[in-house]
Write an enzyme that holds these catalytic residues in place. Structure first.
Site, PDB file in Angstrom:
ATOM      1  NE  ARG A  63      -3.250   0.050   2.952  1.00 28.76           N
ATOM      2  CZ  ARG A  63      -2.780   0.208   4.205  1.00 28.76           C
ATOM      3  NH1 ARG A  63      -2.240   1.357   4.565  1.00 28.76           N
ATOM      4  NH2 ARG A  63      -2.851  -0.791   5.061  1.00 28.76           N
ATOM      5  CE1 TYR A 116     -13.185  13.682 -15.728  1.00 25.79           C
ATOM      6  CE2 TYR A 116     -13.102  13.384 -13.363  1.00 25.79           C
ATOM      7  CZ  TYR A 116     -13.326  12.881 -14.622  1.00 25.79           C
ATOM      8  OH  TYR A 116     -13.686  11.579 -14.765  1.00 25.79           O
ATOM      9  CG  ASP A 188      -5.977  17.713 -13.671  1.00 30.54           C
ATOM     10  OD1 ASP A 188      -5.307  17.152 -14.559  1.00 30.54           O
ATOM     11  OD2 ASP A 188      -7.046  17.243 -13.229  1.00 30.54           O
ATOM     12  CE  LYS A 213      -9.595  10.400 -17.995  1.00 28.44           C
ATOM     13  NZ  LYS A 213      -9.809  11.650 -17.278  1.00 28.44           N
TER      14      LYS A 213
END
Ligand SMILES: *Cc1c(COP(=O)(O)O)cnc(C)c1O
Length: 401
Positions: A63, A116, A188, A213
């Protein structure tokens, strides 16, 4: 370390293919191995103690980190020109892990008005429940920022180009104002990718990505990343990732990302080239009211885009005459392009916000976000541009009622 430093001076694709990985330390394996491990063993309890306390490097539990993910993180940091990176399970995981690492109740954020959708939801509906105030302003106007920052402002957050209407925000100008008020800047960079623009070199403090993306480039995974100062990335890993989101990226998806990033420069070149051709053709189509593409001189921030970006990206937004119905007819008429959300894939994808991503907005909310009923968005793929242009122009013809 010094070996990687020299390599930092190499060209973009050379680093995208080699940086941060030495086959000689992995049996000569050309590609980084996929370490399928949840946990790591210690030679002694002393070694375990040192790893847990951070005194000695090494893995403890997946993790927190995994060797395949580490190669990806080194490569991302190099490509963005940052000190360090943390790769996580989604773009939203990146934004939330970064913000949860540093924000406290009473803090404020200034964010651009166009975000977004899920980033907007996290800020507007999520963070507000924990006593964090978000001011949404138009960051293409630096005055608006100066009016919205307060002594409590910890971060200024924006995308450029913005989703879906492709506004371009001046990273240097925003960083100047934000820093003068003691706030740090998060960009971003999903639409731009480090190949087209490097926000950290323009003064931003952090870059976040939806690697789902362009960085993946093949539409086969969900992933995100944060890039920034090394000490902050330790905090993001040990607080935002380990304890507050648990948004861990799998070793296999790390491997797929390393594979996708090798061709980022080639792919972006083609996305940009085809998008410019299409944007010009779409702009002169009689059914089209407006085209939003930063590479067109008609774009309000064209001059800024020329300075800030290496090329103009693969995303085009257009407004059709005839509103909602025209949007639906255009969408239903495409044959090569696919009707789907997401972006940055080899396949050209078209999206109609009013009927798809934003269909549950009230009219007021839609307009406030600059989403008209006839707005369509194209993620220009890697197909032959002649086929794309025939498909899109035909669909525009069909959009007439
Ligand atoms: C897709 C996207 C996100 C969210 O990323 P996920 O990987 O879907 O969580 C954030 N910002 C932008 C600009 C995006 O396009």
């Amino acid at each position: 370390m010094s070996k990687d430093k020299d390599k930092d001076a190499q060209g973009f694709s050379t680093r995208a293919i080699h940086f941060g990985y030495d086959p000689a330390s992995h049996h000569g394996a050309l590609n980084p191995p996929v370490y399928l491990n949840a946990t790591y063993t210690f030679e002694s309890i002393a070694q375990g103690q040192q790893r847990f306390s951070g005194e000695a490097p090494g893995y403890v539990y997946a993790r927190v980190g995994n060797p395949t993910q580490s190669v990806l993180e080194k490569r991302l940091a190099s490509l963005e020109g940052g000190e360090a990176a943390v790769a996580v399970a989604s773009g939203i995981g990146a934004i939330t892990a970064l913000l949860w690492s540093f924000l406290e109740s009473g803090d404020e954020i200034v964010a651009d008005k166009t975000l977004y959708g899920c980033t907007f939801a996290f800020m507007e509906h999520g963070l507000s429940r924990f006593g964090i105030k978000v001011h949404f302003v138009d960051l293409t106007e630096t005055d608006a920022l100066a009016g919205a920052v307060t002594p409590q402002t910890r971060f200024v957050f924006f995308e450029t180009p913005t989703n879906p209407n492709m506004r371009v925000i001046n990273i240097r100008e925003v960083a100047k104002v934000a820093h003068a008020h003691g706030a740090r800047v998060i960009v971003d960079n999903t639409y731009g990718t480090p190949y087209l623009q490097r926000p950290l070199e323009c003064g931003a403090d952090f870059v976040v990505h939806s690697m789902t993306k362009y960085l993946s480039g093949h539409g086969d995974l969900i992933a995100g990343a944060i890039i920034g100062p090394a000490d902050d990335m330790v905090t993001v890993r040990t607080v935002g990732l380990k304890d507050m989101t648990g948004a861990v990226l799998s070793a296999f998806d790390s491997f797929l990302l390393l594979r996708g990033i090798k061709t980022l420069e080639l792919r972006m070149g083609r996305h940009c080239e085809s998008a410019l051709v299409l944007a010009r053709q779409i702009e002169s189509h009689p059914q089209v009211e407006k085209v939003y593409y930063p590479g067109l001189p008609s774009h309000p921030q064209y001059d800024l885009a020329c300075k800030q970006m290496k090329a103009f990206g693969g995303m085009i937004a257009l407004e059709l005459q005839g509103g909602y119905e025209a949007g639906v007819r255009f969408m239903d008429a495409v044959q090569v392009a696919q009707r789907a959300v997401s972006l940055g894939d080899a396949e050209t994808l078209v999206q109609h916000p009013a009927s798809m991503t934003h269909n549950n907005y009230t009219e007021e909310e839609r307009l406030a976000h600059g989403i008209s009923l006839g707005l369509a968005r194209i993620s220009v793929g890697l197909e032959n541009v002649e086929d794309l242009s025939a498909d899109i122009l035909n669909a525009l013809d069909q959009s007439v009622g």
